[in-house]
Scaffold this motif. Sequence first.
Motif, PDB file in Angstrom:
ATOM      1  N   ASN A 548     -24.692 -25.078  21.188  1.00  0.00           N
ATOM      2  CA  ASN A 548     -24.883 -24.253  19.986  1.00  0.00           C
ATOM      3  C   ASN A 548     -24.388 -22.820  20.156  1.00  0.00           C
ATOM      4  O   ASN A 548     -24.545 -22.014  19.236  1.00  0.00           O
ATOM      5  N   GLN A 595     -26.351 -29.792  11.208  1.00  0.00           N
ATOM      6  CA  GLN A 595     -26.266 -28.359  11.486  1.00  0.00           C
ATOM      7  C   GLN A 595     -25.196 -28.085  12.541  1.00  0.00           C
ATOM      8  O   GLN A 595     -24.359 -27.186  12.380  1.00  0.00           O
ATOM      9  N   TYR A 596     -25.220 -28.892  13.636  1.00  0.00           N
ATOM     10  CA  TYR A 596     -24.228 -28.701  14.692  1.00  0.00           C
ATOM     11  C   TYR A 596     -22.826 -29.027  14.178  1.00  0.00           C
ATOM     12  O   TYR A 596     -21.875 -28.263  14.409  1.00  0.00           O
ATOM     13  N   GLY A 598     -21.700 -28.968  11.141  1.00  0.00           N
ATOM     14  CA  GLY A 598     -21.263 -27.928  10.218  1.00  0.00           C
ATOM     15  C   GLY A 598     -20.768 -26.693  10.946  1.00  0.00           C
ATOM     16  O   GLY A 598     -19.724 -26.121  10.585  1.00  0.00           O
ATOM     17  N   GLU A 599     -21.510 -26.254  11.968  1.00  0.00           N
ATOM     18  CA  GLU A 599     -21.082 -25.095  12.762  1.00  0.00           C
ATOM     19  C   GLU A 599     -19.744 -25.377  13.449  1.00  0.00           C
ATOM     20  O   GLU A 599     -18.868 -24.507  13.517  1.00  0.00           O
ATOM     21  N   TRP A 632     -25.906 -38.543   7.543  1.00  0.00           N
ATOM     22  CA  TRP A 632     -26.216 -37.114   7.511  1.00  0.00           C
ATOM     23  C   TRP A 632     -25.131 -36.300   6.807  1.00  0.00           C
ATOM     24  O   TRP A 632     -25.253 -35.078   6.658  1.00  0.00           O
ATOM     25  N   HIS A 635     -26.006 -33.860   3.972  1.00  0.00           N
ATOM     26  CA  HIS A 635     -26.574 -32.587   4.425  1.00  0.00           C
ATOM     27  C   HIS A 635     -25.467 -31.636   4.880  1.00  0.00           C
ATOM     28  O   HIS A 635     -25.599 -30.413   4.770  1.00  0.00           O
ATOM     29  N   LEU A 636     -24.391 -32.209   5.376  1.00  0.00           N
ATOM     30  CA  LEU A 636     -23.241 -31.399   5.778  1.00  0.00           C
ATOM     31  C   LEU A 636     -22.624 -30.725   4.554  1.00  0.00           C
ATOM     32  O   LEU A 636     -22.174 -29.570   4.619  1.00  0.00           O
ATOM     33  N   PHE A 639     -24.544 -27.748   3.782  1.00  0.00           N
ATOM     34  CA  PHE A 639     -24.230 -26.684   4.742  1.00  0.00           C
ATOM     35  C   PHE A 639     -22.974 -25.931   4.298  1.00  0.00           C
ATOM     36  O   PHE A 639     -22.922 -24.698   4.366  1.00  0.00           O
ATOM     37  N   ASN A 642     -23.897 -23.605   1.409  1.00  0.00           N
ATOM     38  CA  ASN A 642     -24.654 -22.426   1.858  1.00  0.00           C
ATOM     39  C   ASN A 642     -23.776 -21.454   2.633  1.00  0.00           C
ATOM     40  O   ASN A 642     -24.009 -20.234   2.609  1.00  0.00           O
TER      41      ASN A 642
END
Length: 668
Positions: A548, A595-596, A598-599, A632, A635-636, A639, A642
Amino acid sequence: MGPSKREEKEQSIILISDDEAESTLGNSVLLVDPLEKSALEEEKSEEVVDEECELMVTFCKQAKVMPHARYDCTIHPFERMECDTCSPLGKNADICNQCYCYICDKLASECQNWTTPSLCHCNAHNKSKFWKDQRDFALAGVLVMFNLDLTDIDADLRHGGSLLIKFIQELSVEYNKYLVGERMPPTQHECFCLPKLPPGQCNICRSRNMEIVYKSWQNLGHTDSLKLAVPCLLQRITTQLQRMLVLCDFPKNLYEKFVNFFQSISLPCHCFGFSNSLNVVPWDHVLLTTVLKGQNVTGQRTQKGRKVFLWETLPVIEARVEKLVDKKNYKEVVRYLRAVKCNDTKGLRDLRDKIPFYLCKTGDFLDAAHSLLFPVNSLACCTACRITPFQFEVYLKMFRTGSVPTGKDMLEPGPWITVGSPLKDGVLVKQALKLLYNNVSLYRNPKCWSSLIMILGSSNFLEKSGHLHPLSLKEPPLDFQKGVLAASGGLLEELKSKINVSLPPAILSPHLHHEACLILAVQAVQQMLFCDLPYLTSFLEIALAFGNNFWALRLLLDHLSYEEHVLHGTVNLILRDLNRQKATMLKLWQNLGPQYVGEFLCLFLTCRHKKMQSIGLFTLNIITENLHMCPWAKHLCNFFHNAGLRHLPLGTAAHHEVSKFINIFEKL
């Protein structure tokens, strides 16, 4: 009520003498017959005192004949001769029901050779060397050749004697076949070598080559082939015997007789070198004990004006290390390996390569790190030159956490335990980089760089399973990053050429030491890519090792853009890895979560260099083509919303793919 007269006549007295030679019967028991006239009967006294023996008789009973050797029988007379075996002497063949055969050690009535001509066990007695030797051979069997006393022989030795007789018989059969020229098919050995060892280093594979040697020996003739075969056989035998002398706790008396017997064997002239091969230093030897206790670090001392060295053969050294490790005496193992000398320099070097691991087992991680880089003597190269990428990772994990695997070998699976304090971050990164710079194969291996980055980005807490806990480090201020990068260049050059290197104050920051070490590793990776990119086989695992800490990965990617060919080469490596490992990446992303992912996508899609954006686009296409495996993914999409990714100036291609991906979920 006292005994009757008849009972008194049936009573006898047993006098025990301390001196067997004084006994009239040649044994330690004297029977007094009550039928003969005695002072006891004449004086009619209740107590009899023998003034010479200082013996007081307070009780009398009828004598009971106990089991005894034939020559001690009180009923039948016995004649003694040194070695008469032709026929029974006198009345030696006569026996009572308690007479035992001196040779067979069983009732004389059961002895099959009691009166057999040329054997005549009835004539055997304990005053004859001939009959004593016969008895020893009967009881000890083939073990008699080792000059063992009967008290030395236990159940295990008897079993060994039986196996030896069986081996001698089988060997005689095979040797007779050999003499008549009968060829025996060599034994086939299947190789189970994992991992594969270099040629000549695997005992199992070496046995296969014996077939070729065997065939060549067949063409030499009996005499010449024996000159080759006997030393090979003796080498195998002495190696096993040396290990036994070290590993087994033989009584000193048995140990000495065993060695003396071997030295008494008459060997041919081409095998004289084996005569003293069992002169193994005992564990209580002065020089060895002082080395093990740390009182002698050189393994040498002066004795009567001469220098004496702790010099042992490789099988003996291996056995000592094995026994000390079994007892978990790791400090003694290290002292011994550093002091002992051997003519097999490569074999000893391989054993010394485990010194850093043994030091880790004692909790001395700093000494272990130094031992990897500094050889035991000036003539050898350091252990760092020979460690594997997996060993490199395990060492870093031990240095980072102060924990070690509980097994005897660092590669064995199993739980981990804490044994000491971990290395400080600055010392850890410095030692790790020196290891990479001392080993070209490690330096060019992406697995090693990913291990370094992953461990620097993890906490020093380790689960028993050996699992590390990753850290999510906050991006430090830009001024701090620039300061560390500025100091890193000169530091890395010093680590390549100097032994003692001091870390600059920027890296020793008490509040940002984790971040500083990670930035230093980023700079080291960048230098490696600039110089050795053609040798690199992968880069994706290095990128994933940042976890991360995307700010550190972005720092690396930004610096790659300064060299166009390095940037293109790195991107091509990542694209190739993604294409080859689609299924693996989908499983990984499932575990890491949106989350990962997307980052990860934002990092590459927002790069100012279009070539770097292609990695993000390729990743996005993999997800789009496998939405059934990516629950998932919706959810991406959130992300991306946002993060405002749809409204950023990503470029035509990137903007189109991101919009296309978002539209898929907006229509659902």
